[in-house]
Design a protein around this motif. Structure first.
Motif, PDB file in Angstrom:
ATOM      1  N   LEU A   1       0.815  -1.220   0.000  1.00  0.00           N
ATOM      2  CA  LEU A   1       0.000   0.000   0.000  1.00  0.00           C
ATOM      3  C   LEU A   1       0.850   1.272   0.000  1.00  0.00           C
ATOM      4  O   LEU A   1       0.629   2.176  -0.801  1.00  0.00           O
ATOM      5  N   VAL A   2       1.835   1.354   0.888  1.00  0.00           N
ATOM      6  CA  VAL A   2       2.653   2.573   0.984  1.00  0.00           C
ATOM      7  C   VAL A   2       3.401   2.818  -0.326  1.00  0.00           C
ATOM      8  O   VAL A   2       3.471   3.960  -0.813  1.00  0.00           O
ATOM      9  N   HIS A   3       3.942   1.760  -0.911  1.00  0.00           N
ATOM     10  CA  HIS A   3       4.660   1.896  -2.180  1.00  0.00           C
ATOM     11  C   HIS A   3       3.723   2.415  -3.277  1.00  0.00           C
ATOM     12  O   HIS A   3       4.117   3.278  -4.087  1.00  0.00           O
ATOM     13  N   GLN A   4       2.495   1.924  -3.308  1.00  0.00           N
ATOM     14  CA  GLN A   4       1.529   2.383  -4.298  1.00  0.00           C
ATOM     15  C   GLN A   4       1.179   3.855  -4.082  1.00  0.00           C
ATOM     16  O   GLN A   4       1.050   4.618  -5.048  1.00  0.00           O
ATOM     17  N   LEU A   5       1.030   4.257  -2.837  1.00  0.00           N
ATOM     18  CA  LEU A   5       0.712   5.656  -2.554  1.00  0.00           C
ATOM     19  C   LEU A   5       1.835   6.583  -3.020  1.00  0.00           C
ATOM     20  O   LEU A   5       1.586   7.696  -3.489  1.00  0.00           O
ATOM     21  N   ARG A   6       3.063   6.119  -2.887  1.00  0.00           N
ATOM     22  CA  ARG A   6       4.227   6.931  -3.265  1.00  0.00           C
ATOM     23  C   ARG A   6       4.437   7.009  -4.767  1.00  0.00           C
ATOM     24  O   ARG A   6       4.916   8.024  -5.284  1.00  0.00           O
TER      25      ARG A   6
ATOM     26  N   SER B   1       2.130   5.686  -7.480  1.00  0.00           N
ATOM     27  CA  SER B   1       1.022   5.669  -8.434  1.00  0.00           C
ATOM     28  C   SER B   1       0.601   7.086  -8.811  1.00  0.00           C
ATOM     29  O   SER B   1       0.384   7.936  -7.935  1.00  0.00           O
ATOM     30  N   PRO B   2       0.434   7.376 -10.116  1.00  0.00           N
ATOM     31  CA  PRO B   2      -0.048   8.696 -10.534  1.00  0.00           C
ATOM     32  C   PRO B   2      -1.470   8.979 -10.077  1.00  0.00           C
ATOM     33  O   PRO B   2      -1.901  10.133 -10.041  1.00  0.00           O
ATOM     34  N   ASP B   3      -2.214   7.920  -9.726  1.00  0.00           N
ATOM     35  CA  ASP B   3      -3.569   8.109  -9.202  1.00  0.00           C
ATOM     36  C   ASP B   3      -3.551   8.631  -7.770  1.00  0.00           C
ATOM     37  O   ASP B   3      -4.575   9.065  -7.261  1.00  0.00           O
ATOM     38  N   TRP B   4      -2.363   8.580  -7.145  1.00  0.00           N
ATOM     39  CA  TRP B   4      -2.256   8.998  -5.753  1.00  0.00           C
ATOM     40  C   TRP B   4      -1.256  10.143  -5.601  1.00  0.00           C
ATOM     41  O   TRP B   4      -1.569  11.263  -5.951  1.00  0.00           O
ATOM     42  N   PHE B   5      -0.054   9.888  -5.121  1.00  0.00           N
ATOM     43  CA  PHE B   5       0.824  11.005  -4.772  1.00  0.00           C
ATOM     44  C   PHE B   5       2.204  10.913  -5.420  1.00  0.00           C
ATOM     45  O   PHE B   5       3.201  11.350  -4.854  1.00  0.00           O
ATOM     46  N   ALA B   6       2.255  10.353  -6.636  1.00  0.00           N
ATOM     47  CA  ALA B   6       3.534  10.252  -7.330  1.00  0.00           C
ATOM     48  C   ALA B   6       4.111  11.634  -7.638  1.00  0.00           C
ATOM     49  O   ALA B   6       5.329  11.806  -7.699  1.00  0.00           O
ATOM     50  N   GLU B   7       3.236  12.626  -7.832  1.00  0.00           N
ATOM     51  CA  GLU B   7       3.698  13.979  -8.160  1.00  0.00           C
ATOM     52  C   GLU B   7       3.850  14.853  -6.920  1.00  0.00           C
ATOM     53  O   GLU B   7       4.254  16.009  -7.027  1.00  0.00           O
ATOM     54  N   ASN B   8       3.523  14.326  -5.770  1.00  0.00           N
ATOM     55  CA  ASN B   8       3.602  15.084  -4.520  1.00  0.00           C
ATOM     56  C   ASN B   8       4.648  14.453  -3.608  1.00  0.00           C
ATOM     57  O   ASN B   8       5.154  13.371  -3.869  1.00  0.00           O
ATOM     58  N   THR B   9       4.948  15.130  -2.506  1.00  0.00           N
ATOM     59  CA  THR B   9       5.910  14.573  -1.537  1.00  0.00           C
ATOM     60  C   THR B   9       5.348  14.675  -0.126  1.00  0.00           C
ATOM     61  O   THR B   9       5.903  15.350   0.735  1.00  0.00           O
ATOM     62  N   PRO B  10       4.218  14.043   0.138  1.00  0.00           N
ATOM     63  CA  PRO B  10       3.641  14.149   1.482  1.00  0.00           C
ATOM     64  C   PRO B  10       4.345  13.218   2.473  1.00  0.00           C
ATOM     65  O   PRO B  10       5.046  12.282   2.093  1.00  0.00           O
ATOM     66  N   MET B  11       4.160  13.516   3.744  1.00  0.00           N
ATOM     67  CA  MET B  11       4.597  12.583   4.775  1.00  0.00           C
ATOM     68  C   MET B  11       3.608  11.423   4.819  1.00  0.00           C
ATOM     69  O   MET B  11       2.392  11.629   4.806  1.00  0.00           O
ATOM     70  N   ILE B  12       4.122  10.203   4.835  1.00  0.00           N
ATOM     71  CA  ILE B  12       3.267   9.019   4.904  1.00  0.00           C
ATOM     72  C   ILE B  12       3.499   8.322   6.237  1.00  0.00           C
ATOM     73  O   ILE B  12       4.638   8.023   6.603  1.00  0.00           O
ATOM     74  N   PHE B  13       2.416   8.084   6.943  1.00  0.00           N
ATOM     75  CA  PHE B  13       2.459   7.427   8.246  1.00  0.00           C
ATOM     76  C   PHE B  13       1.866   6.036   8.091  1.00  0.00           C
ATOM     77  O   PHE B  13       0.673   5.880   7.844  1.00  0.00           O
ATOM     78  N   ASP B  14       2.705   5.002   8.176  1.00  0.00           N
ATOM     79  CA  ASP B  14       2.235   3.619   8.044  1.00  0.00           C
ATOM     80  C   ASP B  14       1.739   3.145   9.402  1.00  0.00           C
ATOM     81  O   ASP B  14       2.514   2.681  10.243  1.00  0.00           O
ATOM     82  N   LEU B  15       0.440   3.258   9.606  1.00  0.00           N
ATOM     83  CA  LEU B  15      -0.144   2.892  10.890  1.00  0.00           C
ATOM     84  C   LEU B  15      -0.132   1.385  11.115  1.00  0.00           C
ATOM     85  O   LEU B  15      -0.030   0.906  12.229  1.00  0.00           O
ATOM     86  N   GLY B  16      -0.168   0.624  10.051  1.00  0.00           N
ATOM     87  CA  GLY B  16      -0.169  -0.833  10.171  1.00  0.00           C
ATOM     88  C   GLY B  16      -1.320  -1.431   9.370  1.00  0.00           C
ATOM     89  O   GLY B  16      -2.045  -0.698   8.702  1.00  0.00           O
ATOM     90  N   LEU B  17      -1.431  -2.690   9.415  1.00  0.00           N
ATOM     91  CA  LEU B  17      -0.740  -3.697  10.216  1.00  0.00           C
ATOM     92  C   LEU B  17       0.556  -4.164   9.551  1.00  0.00           C
ATOM     93  O   LEU B  17       0.578  -4.446   8.361  1.00  0.00           O
ATOM     94  N   LEU B  18       1.612  -4.302  10.359  1.00  0.00           N
ATOM     95  CA  LEU B  18       2.894  -4.801   9.905  1.00  0.00           C
ATOM     96  C   LEU B  18       3.238  -6.076  10.679  1.00  0.00           C
ATOM     97  O   LEU B  18       2.816  -6.242  11.820  1.00  0.00           O
TER      98      LEU B  18
END
Length: 373
Positions: A248-253, A255-272
């Motif tokens: 999920l986190v990799h896709q958010l970073r 994917s052009p449908d999400w935040f590939a053009e942005n640089t937001p902070m991503i908080f991986d809450l889990g589950l890990l």
């Protein structure tokens, strides 16, 4: 068996004589334990309490699968108690008989057997090195029980419909434009996104809630356009502990449908996986060959974010679903996660992992929670 309407106690003879109805108030019983499988026998009172507990006394929405997990856990505990009783009761009986027959010498044989049964019944089960559990219940079984229940009782008002039929529970596009979201929570599961929206997480924490597949579809494009305009946006990832969830986190970073053009902070809450290891007694760990195969097929980018121990755990086929947690627990975890993210502020410490080229552009700070809740 007690009637849930008037609390009158009805034995099997009473229930049979009254065609499955209460002898006092004539209210029908939805369930008859004596004709159910011995491993999953329960009463109307048991089912009513499960519905009350899963919905926090009818204050929180819940999914059918969350109800399944709750019933599975409680019926499993009852089965464990029954197994212990099956050893302890005969053991006590044998010890008593042994004392009475000790004068004839037979007791010297019977008493040790009885004591062994009692001790083995009282002893805590040895913790297995393989912690996974098999689920005995199915969606079909739970749906059948719900239908039986609703035949004679009001339907559970907080039971969520399938996400495709839950448009009324999602905010309208006009409502979304009234918000100025500082953060977004993205789920890999539509069911979890639906659950959090229905329970007003977006309103309580000024946090948009979306699923990776674009739920709620009616407001997805509008919400994403608003989020991309926020230069201080914080992104929270919430996912199952599974190969798909790990991506999920990799896709958010990327994917052009999400935040590939942005640089937001991503908080991986889990589950890990490391969070599961820290809370093993609370997690409902399952295993499947499909999950093992999917783990071995994870991309190199996803694999490098996991430790060797975590990779081995996933490749063994283990997984944990978010729906195995109650709505109350999940909402508590999300609320705490948002609070931790707010307190984080601009302080970048060793818990923040820099992903990217390390320069000023194209970098994303990813914070992974050490525990789940």
């Amino acid at each position: 068996m007690k009637c849930i309407q008037c609390a009158a106690d009805n034995n099997l003879k009473d229930r049979t004589a009254n065609q499955g109805r209460c002898k006092n108030c004539n209210h029908p019983f939805a369930f008859e334990p004596t004709i159910m499988d011995v491993k999953i026998r329960f009463t109307d009172g048991f089912f009513a309490k499960a519905l009350a507990d899963i919905s926090a006394n009818d204050t929180l929405y819940f999914t059918p699968k969350q109800l399944l997990y709750l019933l599975e856990k409680r019926l499993g505990r009852r089965a464990a108690v029954s197994e212990r009783a099956a050893k302890i009761i005969p053991g006590v009986f044998l010890v008593a008989i042994g004392f009475f027959t000790a004068v004839f010498g037979i007791g010297l044989i019977i008493i040790p057997i009885g004591l062994w049964l009692i001790i083995s019944g009282l002893r805590r089960p040895v913790r297995r090195s393989d912690p996974h559990r098999d689920i005995a219940l199915t969606n079909t079984m739970v749906n059948t029980w719900l239908q039986q229940w609703q035949r004679y009782n009001p339907p559970p008002t907080k039971l969520l419909p399938p996400p495709s039929a839950a448009v009324a529970l999602a905010p309208a596009a006009d409502d979304v434009t009234a918000y100025s979201f500082d953060r977004v929570l993205v789920c890999d599961s539509v069911a979890i996104a639906q659950l959090l929206i229905a329970n007003n997480i977006h309103f309580e924490h000024n946090c948009a809630v979306l699923s990776m597949t674009g739920y709620p579809r009616s407001i997805f494009a509008t919400t994403m356009a608003m989020l991309r305009r926020n230069p201080d946006l914080q992104v929270i990832a919430l996912h199952n502990c599974s190969p798909r969830g790990m991506a999920l986190v990799h896709q958010l970073r990327t994917s052009p449908d999400w935040f590939a053009e942005n640089t937001p902070m991503i908080f991986d809450l889990g589950l890990l996986p490391r969070q599961i290891e820290a809370a093993r007694q609370q997690a409902y760990i399952q295993v499947s060959t499909e999950s093992a195969q999917a783990a071995k097929s994870m991309s190199a980018e996803v694999r490098q974010s996991l430790s060797e121990t975590e990779l081995q755990w996933l490749e063994a086929g283990y997984f944990v679903e978010l729906e195995s947690f109650t709505p109350q627990k999940l909402i508590q975890i999300v609320s705490r996660g948002i609070a931790r993210l707010q307190n984080l502020g601009d302080n970048v410490d060793e818990n923040l992992i820099l992903v990217g080229d390390g320069g000023d552009s194209g970098s994303t700070f990813i914070y992974a929670a050490d525990n789940f809740g």
